[in-house]
Design an enzyme around this catalytic site. Sequence first.
Site, short mmCIF file in Angstrom:
data_model
loop_
_atom_site.label_atom_id
_atom_site.label_comp_id
_atom_site.label_asym_id
_atom_site.label_seq_id
_atom_site.Cartn_x
_atom_site.Cartn_y
_atom_site.Cartn_z
N ASN A 72 48.03 24.75 11.80
CA ASN A 72 47.22 25.31 12.89
C ASN A 72 48.14 25.69 14.03
OD1 ASN A 72 44.28 24.87 12.01
ND2 ASN A 72 45.29 22.91 11.56
N GLU A 73 48.51 26.96 14.03
CA GLU A 73 49.50 27.45 15.00
C GLU A 73 48.81 27.73 16.34
OE1 GLU A 73 52.43 27.15 14.30
OE2 GLU A 73 53.04 27.95 12.37
#
Length: 500
Positions: free
Chosen positions: A179-180
């Site tokens: 989850n950037e």
Amino acid sequence: MLFLLMTDAIFMGQTNTINHESPGKFQEARFEKIHNLSYSSATESSKLVANEIAHLIKTTVDRKFVLGLATGSSPIDVYKELVWLHQNENLSFKNVVTFNLDEYYPISPKEAQSYHHFMRVHLFDHIDIPKDQINIPKGNLTPDEIRDYCKMYENKIASLGGLDYQLLGIGRTAHIGFNEPGSHRNSVTRLVTLDPLTLNDAAKDFNGVEKVPKKAITMGINTIMNAKRIVLLAWGSHKASVVAKTIEGPISEVAPASFLQEHPNVTFILDKEASSDLTRINTPWLVLDCEWTEVLTKKAVFWLCKRVSKSILKLTPRDYSENGLSGLINTYGSVYDLNIWMFNQVQKTITGWPGGKPKFSDENRPERANPSSKRSLIFSPHPVDDIISMGGTISRLIEQGHQVHIAYQTSGSRGVSNEHALRYIEVYLQIEPDQLNFQQLKNEILNTKEGHIDSVALRELKGFIRVSESLESARLLNLPKENVHFLNLPFYENGITKKK
Ligand code: F6R
């Protein structure tokens, strides 16, 4: 709450813990919004995490224990310990269902860099978990299968009552799973694009950034946040700033790990280096009364210089007092004296005579008063590390008549690119066009596929290239060839990224 009590029982009593119950210490940790414990060794603290997981597995008897797993370097010691507990203490995984956080996309599960492969090597091949209780996102789906597959992954976790425990690492972008930055708090399992910094960090595993898959399938922030207990592991100074930002900064999509501040049962397990940017450790004068040792004084003055963008001798009493350092001035008497003392400390570290200056009294300098010619042995992990990190010093030592030796610990063959090696091969083939061995090496390079491991002959050639480069720098430095030693230590010579 039950989990937290159990965890405290396991982690308390260890050195360096923050006891949130103790008001004195709480003051120090007042900027921190996530429970965290810092240990001197990653190996020792990984054992505690493995013990916690083992305890939960053993005490979950009426249903399956649902365990969320991470890959990467951070959890390796935890897996090592879980394997040890399985082999030596009868810890069984028959009642465990696992869900991995993520997998690169596209990638085949057979590739050495795939997370499927990672999990087999580090955990699943060594424990008794039934294969159908292992879940890792598939990296080899066709594009039109991905949506339904991700939905299925989410539903499967939910149908088992959610994750009991989620193990996490943290990326330098503050990603958890993949989850950037930009990931939504309510995100679920989905296909994502990797951040350029993450691609760079993965480049060493894939032998070049261009070979890293650009996408991944990852559990979402919401999937992770629904876990009943979360433990995040972070080791090393390269994680220090992202750890501090996550623990002390605002909750924001820019740092997805910061959403963990809202989780009721999360602990960060850190080593000294990873916790080193927390306010209470990095700048303790901002949170408590300090005992001003020499080391702390130097650290504080350097910090102040950076903070106010001034050189040491320009620091004013106001700079000190406005930045929480009035206690330091009280200890030293005056800012003038403190600045001069600090300036002298720095000045004394500079010398044009790294081996000492002959016939010169240098009692107050970091070298002996009457230094004689020395023998200095410079260890360099790879050929080139020496020149890159201390070429000027080596040159001075040689110029000033010391006996300098350089020992290269590995062949450094991995540092030579295929393109570089090809250039040498082609020169050789121009001289000896029919040389079969070189023709084979050329074919090997031209037909290299993803995940290819260099043949022994190619590694040897690359090693020779590094040897010739090192001898070239020795020539430039006037260092005799006999003083250059190639140790070729073996832990490197397996052709793959993982070292022995
Ligand atoms: C891996 C994962 C990532 C890593 C993170 C840190 O499954 O989800 O978030 O945990 O990139 O990687 P390491 O541990 O290699 O520093």
